[in-house]
Design a protein around this motif. Structure first.
Motif, PDB file in Angstrom:
ATOM      1  N   GLU A 228       4.006  50.944  31.613  1.00  0.00           N
ATOM      2  CA  GLU A 228       4.187  51.172  30.187  1.00  0.00           C
ATOM      3  C   GLU A 228       3.195  50.289  29.442  1.00  0.00           C
ATOM      4  O   GLU A 228       3.199  49.079  29.605  1.00  0.00           O
TER       5      GLU A 228
ATOM      6  N   THR B  74      -4.890  53.419  13.421  1.00  0.00           N
ATOM      7  CA  THR B  74      -5.014  54.867  13.454  1.00  0.00           C
ATOM      8  C   THR B  74      -6.468  55.223  13.738  1.00  0.00           C
ATOM      9  O   THR B  74      -7.383  54.650  13.146  1.00  0.00           O
TER      10      THR B  74
ATOM     11  N   SER C 212       1.853  48.987  25.841  1.00  0.00           N
ATOM     12  CA  SER C 212       2.182  48.852  24.417  1.00  0.00           C
ATOM     13  C   SER C 212       0.888  48.860  23.622  1.00  0.00           C
ATOM     14  O   SER C 212       0.091  47.934  23.711  1.00  0.00           O
TER      15      SER C 212
ATOM     16  N   MET D 214      -0.480  60.039  20.032  1.00  0.00           N
ATOM     17  CA  MET D 214      -0.071  58.876  20.794  1.00  0.00           C
ATOM     18  C   MET D 214       0.881  58.062  19.931  1.00  0.00           C
ATOM     19  O   MET D 214       0.667  57.886  18.746  1.00  0.00           O
ATOM     20  N   THR D 215       1.911  57.559  20.537  1.00  0.00           N
ATOM     21  CA  THR D 215       2.859  56.696  19.844  1.00  0.00           C
ATOM     22  C   THR D 215       2.475  55.244  20.110  1.00  0.00           C
ATOM     23  O   THR D 215       1.338  54.952  20.434  1.00  0.00           O
ATOM     24  N   ASP D 216       3.438  54.346  20.006  1.00  0.00           N
ATOM     25  CA  ASP D 216       3.164  52.925  20.238  1.00  0.00           C
ATOM     26  C   ASP D 216       3.165  52.568  21.710  1.00  0.00           C
ATOM     27  O   ASP D 216       2.891  51.433  22.067  1.00  0.00           O
ATOM     28  N   LYS D 217       3.489  53.525  22.575  1.00  0.00           N
ATOM     29  CA  LYS D 217       3.512  53.268  24.013  1.00  0.00           C
ATOM     30  C   LYS D 217       2.868  54.415  24.774  1.00  0.00           C
ATOM     31  O   LYS D 217       3.014  55.572  24.405  1.00  0.00           O
TER      32      LYS D 217
ATOM     33  N   LYS E 273      -4.523  58.064  17.906  1.00  0.00           N
ATOM     34  CA  LYS E 273      -3.436  57.205  17.444  1.00  0.00           C
ATOM     35  C   LYS E 273      -3.084  57.616  16.024  1.00  0.00           C
ATOM     36  O   LYS E 273      -3.931  57.635  15.137  1.00  0.00           O
ATOM     37  N   ASP E 274      -1.822  57.976  15.803  1.00  0.00           N
ATOM     38  CA  ASP E 274      -1.343  58.380  14.458  1.00  0.00           C
ATOM     39  C   ASP E 274      -0.945  57.171  13.650  1.00  0.00           C
ATOM     40  O   ASP E 274      -0.446  56.208  14.122  1.00  0.00           O
TER      41      ASP E 274
ATOM     42  N   GLY F  37       0.845  49.610  20.171  1.00  0.00           N
ATOM     43  CA  GLY F  37       1.211  49.635  18.761  1.00  0.00           C
ATOM     44  C   GLY F  37       0.252  48.885  17.865  1.00  0.00           C
ATOM     45  O   GLY F  37       0.159  49.155  16.669  1.00  0.00           O
TER      46      GLY F  37
END
Length: 70
Positions: free
Chosen positions: A39, A47, A41, A1-4, A69-70, A43
């Motif tokens: 979307e 992790t 967020s 998963m990224t920040d979104k 979450k990375d 972020g």
């Protein structure tokens, strides 16, 4: 998963998305999903491993998935 996270609500009613910490079980993120594209967020999440669940307008959970979450 990224920040979104991107979630498409294919219904004509709002839904609720909740992300919980997989280890503590505490809610760390909640938002309403409007019909159409959404979307989120995320972020600010640290992790780790989380569980996302989607609820319909009757508060019935119809989708759950483990996310990382990375």
């Amino acid at each position: 998963m990224t920040d979104k996270l991107y979630i498409n609500n294919r219904t004509d009613k709002p839904m609720l998305a909740t992300i919980t910490d997989n280890y503590t079980g505490s809610n760390v993120f909640t938002c309403e999903l409007v019909p159409g594209s959404n979307e989120l967020s995320v972020g600010q999440l640290e992790t780790g491993v989380y569980m996302i669940q989607l609820e319909d307008c009757n508060h019935d959970i119809f989708y759950q998935q483990k996310i990382f979450k990375d």
